[in-house]
Design a protein around this motif. Structure first.
Motif, PDB file in Angstrom:
ATOM      1  N   GLU A  19       6.099  31.095 -27.841  1.00 22.75           N
ATOM      2  CA  GLU A  19       6.202  31.552 -29.199  1.00 22.75           C
ATOM      3  C   GLU A  19       7.369  32.200 -29.502  1.00 22.75           C
ATOM      4  OE1 GLU A  19       3.600  32.531 -27.226  1.00 22.75           O
ATOM      5  OE2 GLU A  19       1.891  31.373 -27.782  1.00 22.75           O
ATOM      6  N   CYS A  20       8.058  32.412 -30.880  1.00 18.26           N
ATOM      7  CA  CYS A  20       9.224  32.822 -31.260  1.00 18.26           C
ATOM      8  C   CYS A  20       9.211  34.601 -30.940  1.00 18.26           C
ATOM      9  CB  CYS A  20       9.505  32.745 -32.655  1.00 18.26           C
ATOM     10  SG  CYS A  20       8.678  33.404 -33.829  1.00 18.26           S
ATOM     11  N   GLN A  21      10.446  35.145 -31.053  1.00 16.11           N
ATOM     12  CA  GLN A  21      10.280  36.357 -30.691  1.00 16.11           C
ATOM     13  C   GLN A  21       9.521  37.396 -31.719  1.00 16.11           C
ATOM     14  OE1 GLN A  21      14.258  37.697 -29.764  1.00 16.11           O
ATOM     15  NE2 GLN A  21      14.313  36.596 -27.556  1.00 16.11           N
ATOM     16  N   GLU A  22       9.669  37.133 -32.884  1.00 15.54           N
ATOM     17  CA  GLU A  22       9.201  37.353 -33.923  1.00 15.54           C
ATOM     18  C   GLU A  22       7.394  37.712 -33.819  1.00 15.54           C
ATOM     19  OE1 GLU A  22      11.449  34.998 -34.407  1.00 15.54           O
ATOM     20  OE2 GLU A  22      13.139  36.271 -35.109  1.00 15.54           O
ATOM     21  N   TYR A  23       7.031  36.557 -33.517  1.00 19.42           N
ATOM     22  CA  TYR A  23       5.535  36.472 -33.183  1.00 19.42           C
ATOM     23  C   TYR A  23       5.151  37.406 -32.105  1.00 19.42           C
ATOM     24  CZ  TYR A  23       0.973  34.660 -32.073  1.00 19.42           C
ATOM     25  OH  TYR A  23      -0.378  34.655 -31.784  1.00 19.42           O
ATOM     26  N   LEU A  24       5.913  37.459 -30.858  1.00 20.05           N
ATOM     27  CA  LEU A  24       5.380  38.259 -29.984  1.00 20.05           C
ATOM     28  C   LEU A  24       5.610  39.677 -30.147  1.00 20.05           C
ATOM     29  CD1 LEU A  24       7.285  36.287 -26.881  1.00 20.05           C
ATOM     30  CD2 LEU A  24       5.110  36.362 -27.254  1.00 20.05           C
ATOM     31  N   LYS A  26       5.130  40.632 -33.462  1.00 17.72           N
ATOM     32  CA  LYS A  26       4.016  40.947 -34.079  1.00 17.72           C
ATOM     33  C   LYS A  26       2.666  41.120 -33.447  1.00 17.72           C
ATOM     34  CE  LYS A  26       1.735  38.795 -38.206  1.00 17.72           C
ATOM     35  NZ  LYS A  26       1.600  37.468 -38.951  1.00 17.72           N
ATOM     36  N   VAL A  27       2.454  40.588 -32.251  1.00 19.92           N
ATOM     37  CA  VAL A  27       1.343  40.769 -31.518  1.00 19.92           C
ATOM     38  C   VAL A  27       1.332  42.241 -31.004  1.00 19.92           C
ATOM     39  CG1 VAL A  27       0.044  39.971 -29.382  1.00 19.92           C
ATOM     40  CG2 VAL A  27       0.909  38.298 -31.239  1.00 19.92           C
ATOM     41  N   TYR A  30       0.650  44.885 -33.383  1.00 20.49           N
ATOM     42  CA  TYR A  30      -0.851  44.994 -33.834  1.00 20.49           C
ATOM     43  C   TYR A  30      -1.521  45.715 -32.677  1.00 20.49           C
ATOM     44  CZ  TYR A  30      -5.366  43.299 -34.904  1.00 20.49           C
ATOM     45  OH  TYR A  30      -6.572  43.224 -35.064  1.00 20.49           O
TER      46      TYR A  30
END
Length: 103
Positions: A19-24, A26-27, A30
């Motif tokens: 996944e993209c860095q932004e997604y990682l 975000k996880v 969270y």
């Protein structure tokens, strides 16, 4: 493969994923927020206990969302089936109208 360093509960972790860095990020954010909420509400909670509770709460949320997803998927299939039935009825009625116009 993307690699990113994130902070969870003040500790740094290297995450790798497709996944993209932004997604990682975000996880990780969270998880960090969930852990902080648990620890803020119970100061006696250890970091490992907070991590386990965060995991349990997250999986609980996932299972509930999965249930909602399955319900919506079934409703979508039902709607598509009804749409096909209605199309068949329209075709039948059009044939009836054509037949009645000829009479």
């Amino acid at each position: 493969m993307n690699t990113i360093t994130v902070k969870i509960n003040g500790l740094e972790y290297n995450l790798k994923g497709e996944e993209c860095q932004e997604y990682l990020q975000k996880v990780a954010t969270y998880v960090d927020n969930k852990m902080q909420d648990l620890m803020d509400n119970n100061e006696k909670l250890s970091v490992s206990a907070a991590a386990v509770l965060t995991a349990l709460n997250s999986v609980d949320e996932m299972f509930k969302i999965e249930g909602i997803y399955k319900e919506l998927l079934q409703k979508t299939k039902d709607i598509e089936k009804n749409e096909e039935l209605l199309k068949d009825q329209i075709q039948y009625l059009k044939k009836q109208i054509t037949h009645l116009e000829r009479v």
